[in-house]
Design a protein around this motif. Structure first.
Motif, PDB file in Angstrom:
ATOM      1  N   PHE A 284       0.835  -1.198   0.000  1.00  0.00           N
ATOM      2  CA  PHE A 284       0.000   0.000   0.000  1.00  0.00           C
ATOM      3  C   PHE A 284       0.873   1.253   0.000  1.00  0.00           C
ATOM      4  CE2 PHE A 284      -2.320   3.366   2.247  1.00  0.00           C
ATOM      5  CZ  PHE A 284      -3.389   3.501   1.388  1.00  0.00           C
ATOM      6  N   ALA A 285       2.048   1.165   0.598  1.00  0.00           N
ATOM      7  CA  ALA A 285       2.967   2.306   0.624  1.00  0.00           C
ATOM      8  C   ALA A 285       3.387   2.701  -0.789  1.00  0.00           C
ATOM      9  CB  ALA A 285       4.194   1.968   1.457  1.00  0.00           C
ATOM     10  N   ALA A 286       3.370   1.762  -1.722  1.00  0.00           N
ATOM     11  CA  ALA A 286       3.744   2.071  -3.105  1.00  0.00           C
ATOM     12  C   ALA A 286       2.751   3.043  -3.725  1.00  0.00           C
ATOM     13  CB  ALA A 286       3.818   0.792  -3.929  1.00  0.00           C
ATOM     14  N   ARG A 287       1.473   2.947  -3.379  1.00  0.00           N
ATOM     15  CA  ARG A 287       0.473   3.887  -3.902  1.00  0.00           C
ATOM     16  C   ARG A 287       0.732   5.298  -3.376  1.00  0.00           C
ATOM     17  NH1 ARG A 287      -0.171  -0.720  -5.048  1.00  0.00           N
ATOM     18  NH2 ARG A 287       1.361  -0.100  -6.558  1.00  0.00           N
ATOM     19  N   VAL A 288       1.132   5.404  -2.123  1.00  0.00           N
ATOM     20  CA  VAL A 288       1.409   6.708  -1.511  1.00  0.00           C
ATOM     21  C   VAL A 288       2.636   7.339  -2.158  1.00  0.00           C
ATOM     22  CG1 VAL A 288       2.009   7.856   0.658  1.00  0.00           C
ATOM     23  CG2 VAL A 288       0.355   5.996   0.670  1.00  0.00           C
ATOM     24  N   VAL A 289       3.693   6.561  -2.343  1.00  0.00           N
ATOM     25  CA  VAL A 289       4.921   7.071  -2.949  1.00  0.00           C
ATOM     26  C   VAL A 289       4.672   7.431  -4.414  1.00  0.00           C
ATOM     27  CG1 VAL A 289       7.311   6.504  -3.524  1.00  0.00           C
ATOM     28  CG2 VAL A 289       6.366   5.801  -1.334  1.00  0.00           C
ATOM     29  N   GLU A 290       3.887   6.618  -5.106  1.00  0.00           N
ATOM     30  CA  GLU A 290       3.563   6.888  -6.512  1.00  0.00           C
ATOM     31  C   GLU A 290       2.818   8.210  -6.650  1.00  0.00           C
ATOM     32  OE1 GLU A 290       1.201   4.626 -10.164  1.00  0.00           O
ATOM     33  OE2 GLU A 290       1.085   3.856  -8.129  1.00  0.00           O
ATOM     34  N   LYS A 291       1.892   8.453  -5.750  1.00  0.00           N
ATOM     35  CA  LYS A 291       1.134   9.709  -5.759  1.00  0.00           C
ATOM     36  C   LYS A 291       2.052  10.913  -5.565  1.00  0.00           C
ATOM     37  CE  LYS A 291      -2.259  12.050  -2.905  1.00  0.00           C
ATOM     38  NZ  LYS A 291      -3.096  11.930  -1.713  1.00  0.00           N
ATOM     39  N   ASN A 292       3.027  10.787  -4.676  1.00  0.00           N
ATOM     40  CA  ASN A 292       3.928  11.906  -4.396  1.00  0.00           C
ATOM     41  C   ASN A 292       4.939  12.136  -5.508  1.00  0.00           C
ATOM     42  OD1 ASN A 292       3.617  13.161  -1.560  1.00  0.00           O
ATOM     43  ND2 ASN A 292       3.109  11.010  -1.331  1.00  0.00           N
ATOM     44  N   ILE A 293       5.418  11.080  -6.138  1.00  0.00           N
ATOM     45  CA  ILE A 293       6.330  11.257  -7.262  1.00  0.00           C
ATOM     46  C   ILE A 293       5.585  11.898  -8.428  1.00  0.00           C
ATOM     47  CG2 ILE A 293       7.714  10.043  -8.993  1.00  0.00           C
ATOM     48  CD1 ILE A 293       8.624   8.162  -6.813  1.00  0.00           C
TER      49      ILE A 293
END
Length: 113
Positions: free
Chosen positions: A42-51
């Protein structure tokens, strides 16, 4: 040129975010986004959103594209900790700690360095 995106008070421990951001640090923004799309965390979705937000900021400010940008700096810091209680047997209460974190992403132009 450098563009930045920051998200605060993410309801996830920084330790879980760091597991993902260590894999994308130093990669081009396009490669990082394609890697994050297939990660099961789920952390990948958060990081993807920020990038994506950092790339959008760079596009708006400098007219750069995702292929020309590189994730130069990315880090997760601990934020406030929410202390909650969990009811247990015989009227007792066990402490539950809900950790939160801040995420900062900086992208730079690959040709500038």
């Amino acid at each position: 040129m450098e563009a930045k995106a920051r998200q605060t008070d993410i309801t996830m421990p920084a330790r879980k975010l760091r597991r993902v951001i260590n894999l994308v640090r130093g990669k081009s923004a396009a490669d990082a986004l394609s890697m994050l799309k297939f990660m099961p965390y789920f952390a990948a979705r958060v990081v993807e959103k920020n990038i994506t937000a950092a790339v959008a900021n760079a596009t708006e400010k400098f007219g750069a594209t995702a292929e020309a940008l590189k994730v130069s700096e990315i880090y997760a810091d601990e934020s406030r900790t929410l202390k909650r209680g969990k009811p247990r047997a015989q009227g007792r209460m066990y402490a539950r700690v809900k950790r939160t974190s801040h995420l900062t992403v900086k992208v730079t132009n690959e040709e500038s360095k």
